[in-house]
Design a protein around this motif. Structure first.
Motif, mmCIF file in Angstrom:
data_model
loop_
_atom_site.group_PDB
_atom_site.id
_atom_site.type_symbol
_atom_site.label_atom_id
_atom_site.label_comp_id
_atom_site.label_asym_id
_atom_site.label_seq_id
_atom_site.Cartn_x
_atom_site.Cartn_y
_atom_site.Cartn_z
ATOM 1 N N ASP A 85 0.821 -1.214 0.000
ATOM 2 C CA ASP A 85 0.000 0.000 0.000
ATOM 3 C C ASP A 85 0.849 1.255 0.000
ATOM 4 N N SER A 86 2.112 1.158 0.450
ATOM 5 C CA SER A 86 2.979 2.338 0.452
ATOM 6 C C SER A 86 3.255 2.818 -0.974
ATOM 7 N N ALA A 87 3.299 1.885 -1.929
ATOM 8 C CA ALA A 87 3.479 2.272 -3.327
ATOM 9 C C ALA A 87 2.248 3.027 -3.829
ATOM 10 N N LEU A 88 1.076 2.578 -3.411
ATOM 11 C CA LEU A 88 -0.155 3.253 -3.808
ATOM 12 C C LEU A 88 -0.237 4.647 -3.201
ATOM 13 N N ARG A 89 0.186 4.776 -1.959
ATOM 14 C CA ARG A 89 0.152 6.095 -1.299
ATOM 15 C C ARG A 89 1.086 7.075 -2.014
ATOM 16 N N GLU A 90 2.237 6.587 -2.441
ATOM 17 C CA GLU A 90 3.151 7.455 -3.190
ATOM 18 C C GLU A 90 2.508 7.903 -4.498
ATOM 19 N N ALA A 91 1.827 6.977 -5.171
ATOM 20 C CA ALA A 91 1.155 7.326 -6.426
ATOM 21 C C ALA A 91 0.046 8.342 -6.187
ATOM 22 N N TYR B 235 -0.035 14.729 2.686
ATOM 23 C CA TYR B 235 -0.721 14.516 3.967
ATOM 24 C C TYR B 235 -1.935 13.609 3.793
ATOM 25 N N LYS B 236 -2.733 13.881 2.774
ATOM 26 C CA LYS B 236 -3.930 13.072 2.544
ATOM 27 C C LYS B 236 -3.571 11.651 2.144
ATOM 28 N N ALA B 237 -2.553 11.510 1.285
ATOM 29 C CA ALA B 237 -2.184 10.187 0.783
ATOM 30 C C ALA B 237 -1.636 9.278 1.883
ATOM 31 N N TYR B 238 -0.944 9.869 2.854
ATOM 32 C CA TYR B 238 -0.307 9.060 3.902
ATOM 33 C C TYR B 238 -1.094 9.058 5.215
ATOM 34 N N SER B 239 -2.290 9.601 5.207
ATOM 35 C CA SER B 239 -3.138 9.553 6.396
ATOM 36 C C SER B 239 -3.754 8.157 6.524
ATOM 37 N N PRO B 240 -4.149 7.753 7.744
ATOM 38 C CA PRO B 240 -4.730 6.409 7.937
ATOM 39 C C PRO B 240 -5.964 6.152 7.087
ATOM 40 N N ALA C 285 6.478 1.310 -20.701
ATOM 41 C CA ALA C 285 7.346 2.490 -20.708
ATOM 42 C C ALA C 285 8.790 2.134 -20.383
ATOM 43 N N ILE C 286 9.710 2.885 -20.982
ATOM 44 C CA ILE C 286 11.121 2.795 -20.628
ATOM 45 C C ILE C 286 11.569 4.142 -20.074
ATOM 46 N N LYS C 287 12.764 4.187 -19.484
ATOM 47 C CA LYS C 287 13.207 5.387 -18.761
ATOM 48 C C LYS C 287 13.375 6.597 -19.664
ATOM 49 N N GLU C 288 13.619 6.367 -20.969
ATOM 50 C CA GLU C 288 13.786 7.490 -21.894
ATOM 51 C C GLU C 288 12.490 8.243 -22.138
ATOM 52 N N LEU C 289 11.358 7.697 -21.718
ATOM 53 C CA LEU C 289 10.065 8.321 -21.979
ATOM 54 C C LEU C 289 9.910 9.655 -21.269
ATOM 55 N N ASN C 290 10.422 9.760 -20.034
ATOM 56 C CA ASN C 290 10.222 10.989 -19.263
ATOM 57 C C ASN C 290 11.065 10.959 -17.994
ATOM 58 N N GLU C 291 10.937 11.998 -17.212
ATOM 59 C CA GLU C 291 11.569 12.093 -15.894
ATOM 60 C C GLU C 291 10.458 12.150 -14.851
ATOM 61 N N PRO C 292 10.302 11.101 -14.016
ATOM 62 C CA PRO C 292 9.204 11.085 -13.045
ATOM 63 C C PRO C 292 9.252 12.271 -12.088
ATOM 64 N N ARG C 293 8.084 12.781 -11.750
ATOM 65 C CA ARG C 293 7.960 13.911 -10.841
ATOM 66 C C ARG C 293 8.081 13.464 -9.394
ATOM 67 N N PHE C 294 8.258 14.448 -8.516
ATOM 68 C CA PHE C 294 8.223 14.186 -7.086
ATOM 69 C C PHE C 294 6.767 14.207 -6.600
ATOM 70 N N MET C 295 6.565 13.722 -5.410
ATOM 71 C CA MET C 295 5.241 13.800 -4.811
ATOM 72 C C MET C 295 4.861 15.254 -4.584
ATOM 73 N N ASP C 296 3.565 15.548 -4.661
ATOM 74 C CA ASP C 296 3.041 16.898 -4.476
ATOM 75 C C ASP C 296 2.848 17.151 -2.978
ATOM 76 N N LEU C 297 3.477 18.202 -2.474
ATOM 77 C CA LEU C 297 3.372 18.503 -1.040
ATOM 78 C C LEU C 297 1.922 18.685 -0.599
ATOM 79 N N ARG C 298 1.075 19.156 -1.517
ATOM 80 C CA ARG C 298 -0.326 19.384 -1.177
ATOM 81 C C ARG C 298 -1.096 18.083 -1.027
ATOM 82 N N LEU C 299 -0.563 16.994 -1.586
ATOM 83 C CA LEU C 299 -1.274 15.716 -1.574
ATOM 84 C C LEU C 299 -0.684 14.705 -0.596
#
Length: 263
Positions: free
Chosen positions: A68-74, A194-199, A178-192
């Motif tokens: 579930d930690s992978a889902l929370r990151e997404a 708290y909600k994503a990692y809440s119980p 997808a392969i790595k040449e497709l793009n550069e993955p973004r970081f997590m959004d600070l606004r999201l």
């Protein structure tokens, strides 16, 4: 437009340890991450969402509860919906069985236009699950995507291969890896975050009963491929160290190479 992204949680290490009795990976004490190629798949889905107003992105993963930690990151990156497919009946599934489970879960969803997968997982390196999902769903697939455009009801993908690349246009629905040449993955959004990692983070958990999967096609006992033996290669150093002043070292190197009949 509905986009589904299949991701996998993998050990974040190149120093793989193997349980000699079971032949499985030892994951205890090893950090887990979203598989790198899956991050590129996820990023591309989010870029399509950023460019259009009608896009809904769902991310799914099959694994134990800690996945579930992978889902929370997404979710913290900006996906709309997350689903964990988890059941002891799935344990030990090979690529065929894993693709069977994921395809069954996708069939349960309310339609899709694009399914994204990473090219391959760093803990297995098979590159089989994505194409197998496409076969089970009976939809076209484009693998090794390094550039992508979405136009109306079709995708235009640049597919990499050993000697270059070529461009493929395909109507949706379609599965893309997808392969790595497709793009550069973004970081997590600070606004999201708290909600994503809440119980009470909003993600679903589906079991084998929820997706109506054929139980004769899943799990270690029903997997058509079996791991005979797993081991970590022994690293041996057979070189010879030569010391001294530069002139003597150079002369000795030439002598050694000559003895080996390389020159």
């Amino acid at each position: 437009m509905k986009i589904i992204v299949c991701i996998k949680q993998v050990p974040n290490t190149n120093e793989v340890r193997i349980n000699n009795e079971t032949g499985t990976l030892i994951r205890d004490g090893v950090e887990s991450i979203i598989n790198p190629d899956d991050m590129n798949a996820l990023e591309e889905a989010l870029r399509i969402k950023d460019s259009r107003d009608d896009v809904h992105v769902t991310v799914i993963t099959m694994g134990p509860s800690q996945a579930d930690s992978a889902l929370r990151e997404a979710l913290a990156m900006g996906v709309d919906e997350a689903i964990l497919i988890s059941d002891r009946a799935f344990a030990g599934s090979d690529t065929w069985a894993t693709a069977t489970v994921l395809a069954s879960a996708i069939k349960k969803m309310d339609g899709y236009d694009i399914i994204f997968c990473g090219r391959q997982a760093i803990d297995g390196d098979t590159a089989q699950v994505g194409p197998e999902i496409a076969e089970f769903l009976d939809i076209p697939q484009i693998t090794y995507v390094k550039a992508l455009k979405v136009e109306d009801d079709k995708v235009i993908a640049t597919r990499a291969y050993e000697e270059g690349s070529f461009i493929i246009a395909c109507k949706m629905p379609v599965l893309l890896t997808a392969i790595k040449e497709l793009n550069e993955p973004r970081f997590m959004d600070l606004r999201l975050i708290y909600k994503a990692y809440s119980p009470d983070a909003d993600y679903k958990i589906w079991t084998a009963d929820d997706i109506e999967v054929d139980r004769t096609q899943i799990g270690v006992k029903n997997s058509p491929t079996k791991v005979y033996k797993t081991f970590v290669p022994v690293k041996e150093f057979n070189g010879k160290q030569i010391t001294g002043n530069p002139k003597d070292v150079a002369a000795k190197c030439v002598e050694e190479i000559d003895q080996l009949n390389i020159l």
